[in-house]
Every structure is written in structure tokens, then in C-alpha cells.
Scaffold this active site. Structure first.
Site, short mmCIF file in Angstrom:
data_model
loop_
_atom_site.label_atom_id
_atom_site.label_comp_id
_atom_site.label_asym_id
_atom_site.label_seq_id
_atom_site.Cartn_x
_atom_site.Cartn_y
_atom_site.Cartn_z
N THR A 46 0.64 -1.42 -0.59
CA THR A 46 -0.07 0.51 -0.20
C THR A 46 1.44 1.23 -0.39
OG1 THR A 46 -1.83 -1.11 1.52
CG2 THR A 46 -1.83 0.58 1.58
N TYR A 108 -12.79 -4.21 -2.05
CA TYR A 108 -13.95 -3.13 -3.43
C TYR A 108 -15.29 -5.09 -3.20
CZ TYR A 108 -16.91 -1.20 -6.52
OH TYR A 108 -17.89 -0.88 -7.48
N TYR A 134 -2.81 -9.84 4.54
CA TYR A 134 -2.99 -8.66 5.44
C TYR A 134 -3.93 -8.09 5.44
CZ TYR A 134 -2.14 -3.89 4.06
OH TYR A 134 -1.83 -2.06 4.40
N ARG A 139 -9.19 -0.42 3.74
CA ARG A 139 -8.82 -0.37 3.10
C ARG A 139 -10.10 -1.20 2.00
NH1 ARG A 139 -4.57 4.34 0.65
NH2 ARG A 139 -3.63 4.30 2.64
N LYS A 163 -0.20 -9.80 8.42
CA LYS A 163 0.05 -8.48 8.57
C LYS A 163 -1.74 -7.68 9.24
CE LYS A 163 0.89 -3.49 6.80
NZ LYS A 163 0.79 -2.79 5.85
N ILE A 205 4.90 -4.37 10.16
CA ILE A 205 5.19 -3.64 8.69
C ILE A 205 5.55 -2.08 9.03
CG2 ILE A 205 4.66 -4.13 6.38
CD1 ILE A 205 4.37 -6.76 6.78
#
Length: 293
Positions: A46, A108, A134, A139, A163, A205
Site C-alpha cells: 500500500t 471492493y 494482509y 482500505r 499483517k 510492518i
């Protein structure tokens, strides 16, 4: 495969003012990370504005990281919002020998828990490279729940860690309580790293370590060694930076900070816009305070 621990930096992608990738600057940033003692590197995630990069740019960036990483483990971002899209990224980068693949929960689409499980199982079945999940619902619009994480960790070979960037301490605590041996749990939120590691997480991270790699690495190293007082002191010193890195969309503030330090330009690619004057001003204050203490 060695378990991921400590500080891994989610690397920014520096651009020239015209928006093209500055590979010379990228190499210098990686050299700084290695010299500062980070434990692993995370390109093309990202923070690297990866959705805006072409396949040719991704390849050139990863080759640069590989050349300058000094043997550190490399966790490369390959996730997309479709299985074919993720496999295209894996096929592009697998020949360059990443140590781990960072695969985001599909964005999405808002997959169910079963959909998430089936997706990660499918990805893992098609590669021999270990996968780091992740989870970043802010997001993606979809949160992977602890029971799904643990099911993947226990049942699917090749799922090596997570993560966790949900910002939910209870989720991390539940994962840590039930995770199999060798499963790496990494904070995806700089400001939560101390609390997560106090509960048993293995590292972070980090976005902030683009700016202060030695300090963030020292904090995680202290936590892994059980030096809580030292780690707590570093957390409080770094906390204004942790917060400032997210006053605008990541990596806009981190790039502003690197620009102020003379290490990289502040340019980002659309649909992001360059940092505001107030963000530059805030980062100037944060950086001044960070290194005068």
C-alpha cells in the site's frame, strides 16, 4: 523458512516531479533501511502506491530492492481484488525470488469469511512462496475475523503469518491465543505495535520506519528482548510521528517527511494528491522534536 520478526518497512516508491519512478533514490532509501538495522523489507504494498505502477515498474523496483537488500527477507505485495489479478502479479515477481508474498484481503468485492478463506486457499495452492495475509478493512471494506485467520493458519500450508491492520486489539489477542507455532503476527498499525507485541505479536510492518528506521527497529528489538521500559520510551518518542503519518492518506505524509529530510521527493501519483502545507508544517515540527529528544 525463518519466521518474520521485528521491524519490516513498507517502502515508499519515490517519484520524480514528472511522476516517473526514481530508482536511484529508491536504492538509496533501501540502503538507509539496511544500514539502520531493519529486519525485513516490504516493497510494492500500500505504502508503495502499487496500484498505480505498471508491470515494468514493479519489476524494476523489485530488482532494485533485491540488489540493495543486503540479504534481508523480502515480503513483496502481490494482492489484488481477483484471483487472476493476484496470480498475474505472482507470475511477474516470483522469478525474482521474494521470500514471502503479502496478499491483501480482496478489496471492493467485500467477500464473506468463507470467500476470504477460499481465496487464500486458492492462492496458496498455486505458489510455493509463503504467504502473509494482509488484513486492512479500512482500505478493503472487508475485515478478516480471527476465526478465519486461524482456520487458514491451521489448515492451509503456505500461510505463514498476518499483517493485522484492523486496529482491533481484541482481534490480535484472539489470533495470538490460537495461532499455531511459527505463525507470524505483525502489527499493521505503528501506533498499536507496542500493545500488540506486549501481547505476543512478533513485530510490525511499518510506515513510520520509512522516516525513522533505526528508532522503530530499536523499539521492536527491545520488545522482542523483553526490555519493556526501553520500548515504552521509544514508543512515546515516536508516537507523534506514528500519528502524523496518517493525517492524510498514506503515504502522503511519509513522503512529505522524507522530502523535508532531503531523502526523496514528496510527489505522489493520482488519485492521491501531494501533501498540504499543514502536513508539511506538522511533519517539520514532529521531525524536529523526534531528533532533539
Amino acid at each position: 523458512m525463518k519466521m518474520l520478526k521485528g521491524c519490516g518497512t513498507a517502502l515508499v516508491t519515490p517519484f520524480f516531479a514528472d511522476g516517473s519512478v526514481d530508482l536511484e533514490c529508491y536504492a538509496a532509501l533501501v540502503d538507509r533501511q539496511v544500514a539502520s538495522g531493519v529486519d525485513f523489507l516490504v516493497p510494492l504494498a500500500t505504502t508503495g502506491e502499487t496500484p498505480t505502477l505498471s508491470p515494468e515498474e514493479k519489476t524494476a523496483i523489485f530488482k532494485t530492492v533485491r540488489l540493495h537488500a543486503g540479504g534481508l527477507p523480502l515480503v513483496v505485495g502481490v494482492g489484488s481484488n481477483s484471483l487472476p489479478g493476484t496470480l498475474v502479479n505472482i507470475e511477474l515477481l516470483a522469478p525474482l525470488r521474494p521470500d514471502y508474498l503479502l496478499v491483501v484481503v480482496p478489496f471492493y468485492n467485500k467477500p464473506t469469511q468463507q470467500g476470504q478463506y477460499d481465496y487464500f486457499k486458492a492462492v496458496a495452492s498455486l505458489t510455493q512462496i509463503p504467504i502473509i495475509i494482509y488484513n486492512v478493512p479500512g482500505r478493503t471494506g472487508a475485515n478478516m475475523l480471527p476465526e478465519t485467520v486461524l482456520r487458514l493458519a491451521r489448515e492451509v500450508p503456505g500461510i505463514a503469518g498476518i499483517k493485522e491492520a484492523s486496529g482491533k486489539y481484541d482481534q490480535v489477542s484472539e489470533i495470538l491465543a490460537g495461532a499455531p507455532e511459527g505463525f507470524s503476527v505483525l502489527s499493521g498499525d505503528d501506533d498499536m505495535t507496542l500493545a500488540f507485541m506486549a501481547t505476543g505479536a512478533h513485530g510490525v510492518i511499518s510506515v513510520a520506519s520509512n522516516v525513522a528506521p533505526a528508532e522503530v527497529s530499536a523499539m521492536t528489538r527491545a520488545m522482542l528482548a523483553g526490555r519493556l521500559e526501553q520500548a515504552r520510551s521509544l514508543h512515546h518518542r515516536l508516537f507523534p510521528l506514528f500519528k502524523a503519518c496518517f493525517v492524510e492518506s498514506n503515504p502522503v505524509p511519509a513522503k512529505a517527511a522524507l522530502s523535508l529530510l532531503g531523502l526523496a521527493g514528496a510527489t505522489v501519483r493520482l488519485p492521491l494528491s501531494d501533501a498540504s502545507e499543514s502536513t508539511f508544517s506538522l511533519m517539520q515540527t514532529v521531525l524536529s522534536d523526534l531528533w532533539k529528544k
